[in-house]
Design a protein around this motif. Structure first.
Motif, PDB file in Angstrom:
ATOM      1  N   GLU A 188      70.477  51.728  76.710  1.00  0.00           N
ATOM      2  CA  GLU A 188      70.358  50.533  77.545  1.00  0.00           C
ATOM      3  C   GLU A 188      71.099  50.717  78.874  1.00  0.00           C
ATOM      4  O   GLU A 188      70.654  50.251  79.924  1.00  0.00           O
ATOM      5  CB  GLU A 188      70.907  49.295  76.826  1.00  0.00           C
ATOM      6  CG  GLU A 188      70.178  48.947  75.538  1.00  0.00           C
ATOM      7  CD  GLU A 188      70.606  49.826  74.357  1.00  0.00           C
ATOM      8  OE1 GLU A 188      71.785  50.253  74.304  1.00  0.00           O
ATOM      9  OE2 GLU A 188      69.751  50.097  73.502  1.00  0.00           O
ATOM     10  N   VAL A 189      72.240  51.393  78.827  1.00  0.00           N
ATOM     11  CA  VAL A 189      73.017  51.641  80.045  1.00  0.00           C
ATOM     12  C   VAL A 189      72.258  52.609  80.948  1.00  0.00           C
ATOM     13  O   VAL A 189      72.204  52.417  82.169  1.00  0.00           O
ATOM     14  CB  VAL A 189      74.425  52.169  79.703  1.00  0.00           C
ATOM     15  CG1 VAL A 189      75.184  52.566  80.960  1.00  0.00           C
ATOM     16  CG2 VAL A 189      75.202  51.126  78.910  1.00  0.00           C
ATOM     17  N   LEU A 190      71.636  53.654  80.371  1.00  0.00           N
ATOM     18  CA  LEU A 190      70.848  54.587  81.164  1.00  0.00           C
ATOM     19  C   LEU A 190      69.705  53.861  81.861  1.00  0.00           C
ATOM     20  O   LEU A 190      69.436  54.098  83.045  1.00  0.00           O
ATOM     21  CB  LEU A 190      70.304  55.722  80.295  1.00  0.00           C
ATOM     22  CG  LEU A 190      69.443  56.739  81.040  1.00  0.00           C
ATOM     23  CD1 LEU A 190      70.290  57.524  82.043  1.00  0.00           C
ATOM     24  CD2 LEU A 190      68.762  57.668  80.055  1.00  0.00           C
ATOM     25  N   ARG A 191      69.040  52.955  81.148  1.00  0.00           N
ATOM     26  CA  ARG A 191      67.949  52.175  81.755  1.00  0.00           C
ATOM     27  C   ARG A 191      68.470  51.338  82.925  1.00  0.00           C
ATOM     28  O   ARG A 191      67.833  51.271  83.980  1.00  0.00           O
ATOM     29  CB  ARG A 191      67.282  51.285  80.720  1.00  0.00           C
ATOM     30  CG  ARG A 191      66.483  52.050  79.687  1.00  0.00           C
ATOM     31  CD  ARG A 191      65.837  51.108  78.665  1.00  0.00           C
ATOM     32  NE  ARG A 191      65.218  51.844  77.606  1.00  0.00           N
ATOM     33  CZ  ARG A 191      64.019  52.419  77.682  1.00  0.00           C
ATOM     34  NH1 ARG A 191      63.324  52.337  78.795  1.00  0.00           N
ATOM     35  NH2 ARG A 191      63.518  53.074  76.649  1.00  0.00           N
ATOM     36  N   ALA A 192      69.632  50.729  82.760  1.00  0.00           N
ATOM     37  CA  ALA A 192      70.216  49.908  83.829  1.00  0.00           C
ATOM     38  C   ALA A 192      70.589  50.777  85.029  1.00  0.00           C
ATOM     39  O   ALA A 192      70.368  50.392  86.186  1.00  0.00           O
ATOM     40  CB  ALA A 192      71.440  49.149  83.315  1.00  0.00           C
ATOM     41  N   ILE A 193      71.144  51.968  84.774  1.00  0.00           N
ATOM     42  CA  ILE A 193      71.479  52.894  85.859  1.00  0.00           C
ATOM     43  C   ILE A 193      70.206  53.289  86.608  1.00  0.00           C
ATOM     44  O   ILE A 193      70.180  53.312  87.844  1.00  0.00           O
ATOM     45  CB  ILE A 193      72.200  54.147  85.313  1.00  0.00           C
ATOM     46  CG1 ILE A 193      73.589  53.782  84.804  1.00  0.00           C
ATOM     47  CG2 ILE A 193      72.289  55.236  86.387  1.00  0.00           C
ATOM     48  CD1 ILE A 193      74.260  54.898  84.009  1.00  0.00           C
ATOM     49  N   GLY A 194      69.154  53.585  85.867  1.00  0.00           N
ATOM     50  CA  GLY A 194      67.881  53.967  86.485  1.00  0.00           C
ATOM     51  C   GLY A 194      67.324  52.872  87.375  1.00  0.00           C
ATOM     52  O   GLY A 194      66.840  53.135  88.482  1.00  0.00           O
ATOM     53  N   MET A 195      67.400  51.626  86.915  1.00  0.00           N
ATOM     54  CA  MET A 195      66.905  50.516  87.727  1.00  0.00           C
ATOM     55  C   MET A 195      67.756  50.338  88.979  1.00  0.00           C
ATOM     56  O   MET A 195      67.237  50.058  90.064  1.00  0.00           O
ATOM     57  CB  MET A 195      66.865  49.239  86.890  1.00  0.00           C
ATOM     58  CG  MET A 195      65.798  49.289  85.817  1.00  0.00           C
ATOM     59  SD  MET A 195      65.477  47.781  84.861  1.00  0.00           S
ATOM     60  CE  MET A 195      66.995  46.927  84.798  1.00  0.00           C
ATOM     61  N   THR A 196      69.063  50.527  88.863  1.00  0.00           N
ATOM     62  CA  THR A 196      69.949  50.399  90.019  1.00  0.00           C
ATOM     63  C   THR A 196      69.659  51.493  91.045  1.00  0.00           C
ATOM     64  O   THR A 196      69.582  51.220  92.253  1.00  0.00           O
ATOM     65  CB  THR A 196      71.421  50.457  89.576  1.00  0.00           C
ATOM     66  OG1 THR A 196      71.660  49.422  88.634  1.00  0.00           O
ATOM     67  CG2 THR A 196      72.362  50.306  90.752  1.00  0.00           C
ATOM     68  N   VAL A 197      69.481  52.722  90.576  1.00  0.00           N
ATOM     69  CA  VAL A 197      69.172  53.829  91.488  1.00  0.00           C
ATOM     70  C   VAL A 197      67.807  53.603  92.140  1.00  0.00           C
ATOM     71  O   VAL A 197      67.640  53.820  93.349  1.00  0.00           O
ATOM     72  CB  VAL A 197      69.243  55.184  90.760  1.00  0.00           C
ATOM     73  CG1 VAL A 197      68.692  56.308  91.624  1.00  0.00           C
ATOM     74  CG2 VAL A 197      70.673  55.478  90.337  1.00  0.00           C
ATOM     75  N   ALA A 198      66.820  53.151  91.375  1.00  0.00           N
ATOM     76  CA  ALA A 198      65.493  52.876  91.944  1.00  0.00           C
ATOM     77  C   ALA A 198      65.581  51.797  93.021  1.00  0.00           C
ATOM     78  O   ALA A 198      64.934  51.906  94.075  1.00  0.00           O
ATOM     79  CB  ALA A 198      64.524  52.457  90.839  1.00  0.00           C
ATOM     80  N   GLU A 199      66.379  50.772  92.795  1.00  0.00           N
ATOM     81  CA  GLU A 199      66.554  49.718  93.790  1.00  0.00           C
ATOM     82  C   GLU A 199      67.218  50.264  95.055  1.00  0.00           C
ATOM     83  O   GLU A 199      66.816  49.944  96.173  1.00  0.00           O
ATOM     84  CB  GLU A 199      67.391  48.577  93.215  1.00  0.00           C
ATOM     85  CG  GLU A 199      67.563  47.423  94.180  1.00  0.00           C
ATOM     86  CD  GLU A 199      68.377  46.285  93.595  1.00  0.00           C
ATOM     87  OE1 GLU A 199      68.879  45.482  94.396  1.00  0.00           O
ATOM     88  OE2 GLU A 199      68.512  46.195  92.359  1.00  0.00           O
ATOM     89  N   ALA A 200      68.225  51.122  94.880  1.00  0.00           N
ATOM     90  CA  ALA A 200      68.891  51.723  96.032  1.00  0.00           C
ATOM     91  C   ALA A 200      67.917  52.576  96.838  1.00  0.00           C
ATOM     92  O   ALA A 200      67.911  52.529  98.077  1.00  0.00           O
ATOM     93  CB  ALA A 200      70.087  52.557  95.575  1.00  0.00           C
ATOM     94  N   LEU A 201      67.070  53.340  96.163  1.00  0.00           N
ATOM     95  CA  LEU A 201      66.087  54.167  96.853  1.00  0.00           C
ATOM     96  C   LEU A 201      65.086  53.302  97.605  1.00  0.00           C
ATOM     97  O   LEU A 201      64.668  53.639  98.713  1.00  0.00           O
ATOM     98  CB  LEU A 201      65.367  55.085  95.862  1.00  0.00           C
ATOM     99  CG  LEU A 201      66.228  56.195  95.273  1.00  0.00           C
ATOM    100  CD1 LEU A 201      65.484  56.906  94.150  1.00  0.00           C
ATOM    101  CD2 LEU A 201      66.652  57.166  96.349  1.00  0.00           C
ATOM    102  N   GLN A 202      64.714  52.182  97.011  1.00  0.00           N
ATOM    103  CA  GLN A 202      63.805  51.264  97.683  1.00  0.00           C
ATOM    104  C   GLN A 202      64.456  50.725  98.963  1.00  0.00           C
ATOM    105  O   GLN A 202      63.821  50.658 100.010  1.00  0.00           O
ATOM    106  CB  GLN A 202      63.433  50.122  96.750  1.00  0.00           C
ATOM    107  CG  GLN A 202      62.431  49.163  97.343  1.00  0.00           C
ATOM    108  CD  GLN A 202      62.058  48.065  96.373  1.00  0.00           C
ATOM    109  OE1 GLN A 202      62.772  47.797  95.406  1.00  0.00           O
ATOM    110  NE2 GLN A 202      60.944  47.403  96.625  1.00  0.00           N
TER     111      GLN A 202
END
Length: 86
Positions: free
Chosen positions: A44-58
């Motif tokens: 669950e933490v990995l998924r949250a990290i992935g969403m945060t990184v995707a948002e930063a890239l956006q």
């Protein structure tokens, strides 16, 4: 997926890129390795990290498709943004 057996738990490689690797341990933990640093997290933490990184890239305006490592040469950490920064 590749399974690696070493001391203790066995690990399965989930993803490998030019500067990071994600593996799943047989005990359930996820290992996110970036250069000399490995972070052990739950799924669950990995998924949250992935969403945060995707948002930063956006926010940076970087399309995720352009980050695919399929047709690129391997990068070293020194080649990325001048090396490690804290």
């Amino acid at each position: 997926m590749t399974t690696m057996v070493g001391q203790g738990c066995g690990k399965t490689v989930l993803a490998r890129g030019p500067c990071a690797e994600v593996t799943r341990c047989s005990c359930g933990h996820i290992h996110l390795a970036m250069g000399p640093v490995t972070i052990r997290v739950e799924e669950e933490v990995l998924r949250a990290i992935g969403m945060t990184v995707a948002e930063a890239l956006q926010q940076l305006g970087t399309p995720l498709e352009s980050l695919s490592n399929e047709d690129t040469e391997p990068l070293t950490m020194s080649a990325l943004a001048g090396g490690w920064k804290q």
